[in-house]
Structure formats: structure tokens, C-alpha cells
Write an enzyme that holds these catalytic residues in place. Structure first.
Site: not given
Length: 345
Positions: A309, A154, A280
Site C-alpha cells: 500500500h 489511498s 495491498d
């Protein structure tokens, strides 16, 4: 093609867990469903040039039977997400995979996140790579003969990409793996401001950011109107009042422009594997730089149609290992065991 030979997982069809295939459900459930492998860390605090400190959590793997010599034991640097630390389940799973292969890991906790004090009124952001550069230099100087790579998740992946775009081939890292990076921050923020996404993710993430800095309120009040920062209701408002100001950007647009790794991808000079799911909400499909990736032979972009995600849950009861964990394991093994063959192609 050699990546395919040594990392066959990337050619598989990823089948999500049947009862939670939708991206948002995957994203929300993964932290609760997946197990938390036990990891014993050794903590190290290192000083930065501006007088701050960074907390590193080492998993030395001294019992490694494959690499009993610590000086040449392959090392993986792990970068967690926005408010994440070495305690995140996805980080623990990466360490578990690395342990079975005999590797050492070190987790880079962003400033002020992992329980250590802020010594200066400065935290972190996706665009500023100074702390990451200091950590990479430090780890490499401790083990100069050890093969060295990094994996970012991320925001950790965005930071790593921004660093690689800046350094090109001039890095001690052999390769990098990137999971669920937000490629274009403008698009990510816009997606997170849709009503359902705001409710499920944006508001929670904003409160996480606020609680991560409220502990350091006395230090940060020297520079910021903390009451205003604490009133933010979205990540964009938080970044406008806090992050972009802290790092000296004229506007939030300048900051978001500088944070977006899609702009730096063409300059990446070492092999990088990037895994994203097209459902996502943190990284919308239309913002994934597929064409740019095709133009850089160092970049492999693996896209799944589901996975959310940092989700990638698979199997009927996905407690143990996700598709992302398997991609991580095969890629680091390919780099460390067959890197010379792959990279000389």
C-alpha cells in the site's frame, strides 16, 4: 496505446526491492526509507458554504523555466490519504517530480488535519465530495487558462474517484491519477481486521484518526459522544460511532456502500490511470474492479504483483524514487505535454 507511447513505465515489469518485497513490509517501511524532499509551501485558507474552512498548501513553482507564465502553468491538485497532509513523503515526492517538469502543485488537506481550526463540527470522509468540489472550483477559478489535473493517494484516490464518478465529463480536470485506492470498503475493512493486519495497521490507523479529532474535541462534543469515539479499537468502530453519523448515514453499511469507488467507476468521464498492487492489505486483489475498468475506455488499471500500500519500493536502496513516483511523473507529463493528441483518439 498512446498512453503506452508517452507513459512507457506502465509496460515495465516492476521489480520490488529484493529485501522487502512482501506487501506489508513495503507498506510499513516506505515512510521510514524514502527521502523527504524540501518543499516550501504557501498556505491558503478557503471558506466553505457551511461556514467551515479548508487548508490548501500551494507549491507555486515560480522559478519554472518551462512555464514562466503563471496563468498557463499546468497545475496538479494532490489529495493525501486518510490522515495524511502536505507533509507526507509521497506527496513531497510528487511535488519534486512536478517541479522538475515545471508544474505548479496544490495540496488539498482535509478539514481539521493540517493544524487549522475546525469552525464547524464537521471533518471529512471518502464519500462526501463537497469539499473537493469547492477546492477544484476554487483552483480552477484562480487559473482558468492553466491545464489542470489531480492525483489522489489511498483515501484521497477514493475521494477523487467518487467525485469523478459523480461528475462524469463535467469537471475542469483533464485527467486523474489514482494510487493504492481501496475499491470496496467492505473488503478493505474486513482485510484490515485479520489479526496480523489489525496489529500492524488497523489499530495504528484508528489511533491516528482519534488523535486527528481529539484536538477539536470541544467543537465535536456538540454532536458526538467523544468518549465512545475514543474507545474505538478498529477503523470500523470509529466509522460506526463517528464518520457515518457525522455525514448522516442510516448505518455504517450505507456509508461504506457510498464510499466504495468500484460502484462509480463506470461513470468516470475523463482519462484516469489507477495503480494498485495485488498484495495491498488495504485493497484486496479480489475486490479490484478489473471487469468494470475494462468496460470504460477512460480507465486504465495498472496492477503489480508486489508493492503493498503506497509502497512500490524498487532498487537496492530505495530512498529516492519509487515505481509509483515514476508512474506519476510520466502520466502527468503525458497529459500536460501530449494530452491533445491522446484525448482526441
Amino acid at each position: 496505446c498512446l498512453t503506452v507511447e508517452y507513459c512507457p513505465v506502465v509496460t515495465e515489469t516492476y521489480y520490488p526491492t529484493i529485501w522487502c518485497w512482501e506487501g506489508r513490509v513495503q507498506t510499513l517501511l516506505r515512510p521510514f526509507i524514502t527521502s523527504r524532499p524540501q518543499v516550501q509551501y504557501r498556505n491558503e485558507l478557503i471558506k466553505t458554504a457551511d461556514g467551515g474552512q479548508i487548508s490548501l498548501d500551494w507549491f507555486d513553482n515560480n522559478d519554472s523555466s518551462y512555464y514562466p507564465d503563471a496563468s498557463t502553468r499546468p497545475t496538479v491538485l494532490l489529495l493525501p490519504g486518510l490522515t495524511g497532509t502536505s507533509k507526507e513523503s509521497y506527496i513531497l515526492h510528487m511535488i519534486y517530480q512536478s517541479e522538475t517538469l515545471g508544474y505548479r502543485c496544490v495540496v488539498f488537506n482535509n478539514r481539521g488535519i493540517a493544524g487549522e481550526e475546525l469552525l464547524t463540527p464537521r471533518t471529512y470522509c471518502a464519500a462526501n465530495t463537497e469539499d473537493l468540489e469547492a477546492v477544484i472550483h476554487h483552483v480552477h477559478s484562480l487559473h482558468p487558462s492553466a491545464p489542470f489535473m489531480a492525483a489522489g493517494v489511498s483515501m484521497g484516490g477514493m475521494l477523487l474517484l467518487n467525485y469523478l464518478g459523480k461528475t462524469g465529463r463535467d469537471t475542469p480536470l483533464m485527467a486523474a491519477a489514482i494510487f493504492s485506492a481501496g475499491w470496496n470498503v467492505f473488503e478493505s475493512v474486513e482485510s484490515l481486521e485479520k489479526p496480523l493486519n489489525w496489529l500492524l495497521f488497523n489499530y495504528y490507523l484508528t489511533t491516528c484518526l482519534q488523535s486527528s479529532i481529539s484536538r477539536h474535541r470541544q467543537m465535536l462534543e456538540k454532536l458526538f459522544d467523544m468518549d465512545l469515539v475514543m474507545k474505538a479499537r478498529t477503523v470500523r468502530e470509529f466509522d460506526k460511532q463517528f464518520t457515518s453519523v457525522m455525514f448522516g448515514y442510516r448505518s455504517i453499511d450505507d456509508y461504506y456502500e457510498d464510499s466504495s469507488p468500484c460502484r462509480k467507476l463506470k461513470s468516470v468521464g475523463i482519462p484516469v490511470l489507477c495503480l494498485n498492487s495485488v498484495d495491498d492489505v488495504f485493497s484486496p486483489a479480489h475486490a479490484i474492479p478489473v471487469e468494470t475498468a475494462k468496460q470504460n475506455a477512460n480507465v486504465a488499471l495498472v496492477l503489480t504483483s508486489c508493492g503493498g500500500h503506497i509502497g512500490f519500493l524498487e532498487g537496492i536502496w530505495p530512498r529516492k524514487c519509487t515505481y509509483m513516483d515514476r508512474v506519476f511523473k510520466q502520466f502527468v507529463q503525458a497529459v500536460f505535454e501530449h494530452g491533445n493528441k491522446i484525448f482526441s483518439m
